[in-house]
Design a protein around this motif. Structure first.
Motif, PDB file in Angstrom:
ATOM      1  N   ALA B 160       0.809  -1.218   0.000  1.00 50.91           N
ATOM      2  CA  ALA B 160       0.000   0.000   0.000  1.00 50.91           C
ATOM      3  C   ALA B 160       0.842   1.267   0.000  1.00 50.91           C
ATOM      4  CB  ALA B 160      -0.947   0.005   1.195  1.00 50.91           C
ATOM      5  N   ALA B 181      -3.765   9.560   5.807  1.00 48.57           N
ATOM      6  CA  ALA B 181      -4.981   9.112   6.485  1.00 48.57           C
ATOM      7  C   ALA B 181      -5.385   7.721   6.003  1.00 48.57           C
ATOM      8  CB  ALA B 181      -6.106  10.113   6.233  1.00 48.57           C
ATOM      9  N   GLY B 182      -5.264   7.513   4.708  1.00 46.34           N
ATOM     10  CA  GLY B 182      -5.626   6.211   4.157  1.00 46.34           C
ATOM     11  C   GLY B 182      -4.739   5.106   4.700  1.00 46.34           C
ATOM     12  N   VAL B 183      -3.454   5.369   4.722  1.00 45.91           N
ATOM     13  CA  VAL B 183      -2.514   4.359   5.224  1.00 45.91           C
ATOM     14  C   VAL B 183      -2.824   4.026   6.675  1.00 45.91           C
ATOM     15  CG1 VAL B 183      -0.101   3.913   5.801  1.00 45.91           C
ATOM     16  CG2 VAL B 183      -0.691   4.969   3.614  1.00 45.91           C
ATOM     17  N   ALA B 185      -5.719   4.318   8.202  1.00 50.53           N
ATOM     18  CA  ALA B 185      -6.978   3.564   8.264  1.00 50.53           C
ATOM     19  C   ALA B 185      -6.744   2.103   7.899  1.00 50.53           C
ATOM     20  CB  ALA B 185      -7.999   4.189   7.316  1.00 50.53           C
ATOM     21  N   LEU B 186      -5.976   1.889   6.856  1.00 49.74           N
ATOM     22  CA  LEU B 186      -5.696   0.516   6.432  1.00 49.74           C
ATOM     23  C   LEU B 186      -4.948  -0.243   7.525  1.00 49.74           C
ATOM     24  CD1 LEU B 186      -5.623  -1.622   4.124  1.00 49.74           C
ATOM     25  CD2 LEU B 186      -3.346  -0.739   3.591  1.00 49.74           C
ATOM     26  N   ALA B 189      -7.211  -1.115  10.408  1.00 50.12           N
ATOM     27  CA  ALA B 189      -8.126  -2.207  10.063  1.00 50.12           C
ATOM     28  C   ALA B 189      -7.396  -3.543  10.111  1.00 50.12           C
ATOM     29  CB  ALA B 189      -8.714  -1.969   8.684  1.00 50.12           C
ATOM     30  N   THR B 190      -6.164  -3.530   9.609  1.00 47.11           N
ATOM     31  CA  THR B 190      -5.407  -4.768   9.535  1.00 47.11           C
ATOM     32  C   THR B 190      -4.979  -5.258  10.916  1.00 47.11           C
ATOM     33  OG1 THR B 190      -4.598  -3.987   7.417  1.00 47.11           O
ATOM     34  CG2 THR B 190      -3.457  -5.860   8.374  1.00 47.11           C
TER      35      THR B 190
END
Lengths: 194, 194
Positions: B160, B181-183, B185-186, B189-190
């Motif tokens: 990612a 922010a996306g990183v 969030a990922l 989640a992981t």
DNA sequence: CGACTATACGGACCGCTAGTCCGCTTTCGC
DNA sequence: GCGAAAGCGGACTAGCGGTCCGTATAGTCG
């Protein structure tokens, strides 16, 4: 308005198919797509290099044409096929099915997909097919967990099934089932509301 | 036992630094690393091509040396630095810090990292540095959510933040903060238990 | 300080590739 | 059949990564 474009000449059509067939064959045979030169393809297709390049523009154009061919079916299924891949199933089930189908596709056509991702500049993302998967996945993620970060997470999920990663894993002893389980776990985690 | 290897000759050392400096400069200047030829680097460094290749073996060797230089600090911090990056902090905090640091590194040295990922065969994964991040992340994920799928998920998280994805996003209008922010969030989640 | 040797230097050279160009051939509507 | 439009093919070019080896120099030792 100019008259409608005349249709493709018979010899041109024959040669186009010959080139596509030869290229598919050669990419499939060699593990490493960079070792398949345009010359090789032209010779194998029984065609001059000029023909090859006039038809497909450059190496990337040829590879794109091949990939488009291979993904046609999946594209149709996703857009209008039966659930769980097609419309109708819940978003999370569709996302899981899409990722799984993409993984299967990459496993089945490793050298070709590898060729796409390593041909020309910035290619993996400048690609109609990629755009489609990304748009579809972004929509599914938005539905399942909200709009926030959906676009990035879609990229991240697609990155997890990139050909060179799959290639690396399989050549280092990870079984396809293992990869499949991993992809499913990742997708599930990503789909959950934060 | 043979005697310890004699030390590097003074002119050799000077030339090595000159090459590294010139290469860093050139890769930094051009957006596309493939447009920087080994010849260009040799000329910019005021050195013959023979010298360049004897020292670094091939293109990949040079890029690896450059990258190693740039990642030295981060490697040290991860292995033995202060928390949250270094040992001592909880696994989830360390994982978040590591991904964030990697993203920052990629953003700061885009062309160089791009050069690494597109130099030579199968390179992105045949790489000591990659191995280190992967091992570290796998351990953190194992601690946070269990052993199952940890190795694959570590690969997925690293995928990612691959340079070409970051490049694609930034050149298509996604802001660094958005990516960050996306990183995050990922990664969050992981890290959650299934 | 001078001579000797291991080490390093540099750029001509090689093989190969993607991509171009243009004189010749084929197709197809009339 | 016939002529123009479309297509063909392979010799050709430019530029790349990488090699090779005659020459130059740093370091060492008497």
């Amino acid at each position: 308005m100019p008259p409608p474009p005349r249709k493709e000449r018979a010899d041109a059509q024959r040669n186009r198919e010959a080139v596509l067939a030869a290229a598919e064959e050669l990419f499939g045979a060699h593990g490493d797509p960079e070792r398949v030169s345009m010359d090789d393809i032209a010779v194998a297709a029984g065609v001059g290099k000029g023909t090859l390049f006039r038809r497909f523009g450059d190496r990337l154009g040829l590879v794109k044409a091949l990939v488009e061919r291979r993904t046609e079916q999946l594209r149709a299924d996703v857009v209008a096929g039966p659930p769980p891949l097609g419309p109708g199933a819940p978003a999370d089930a569709r996302a899981l099915a899409l990722l799984d189908a993409l993984l299967t596709l990459k496993l089945d056509t490793r050298p070709l997909m590898l060729a796409l991702e390593s041909a020309g500049r910035g290619s993996p993302y400048d690609n109609d097919t990629y755009e489609l998967w990304h748009a579809e996945l972004t929509a599914l993620l938005t539905e399942a967990r909200g709009e926030r970060d959906a676009a990035f997470l879609a990229h991240a999920l697609l990155a997890a099934v990139r050909s060179d990663l799959i290639e690396h894993l399989t050549t280092h002893g990870t079984s396809p089932d293992h990869i499949r389980a991993g992809v499913t776990a990742l997708t599930r985690a990503t789909l959950r509301r934060p």
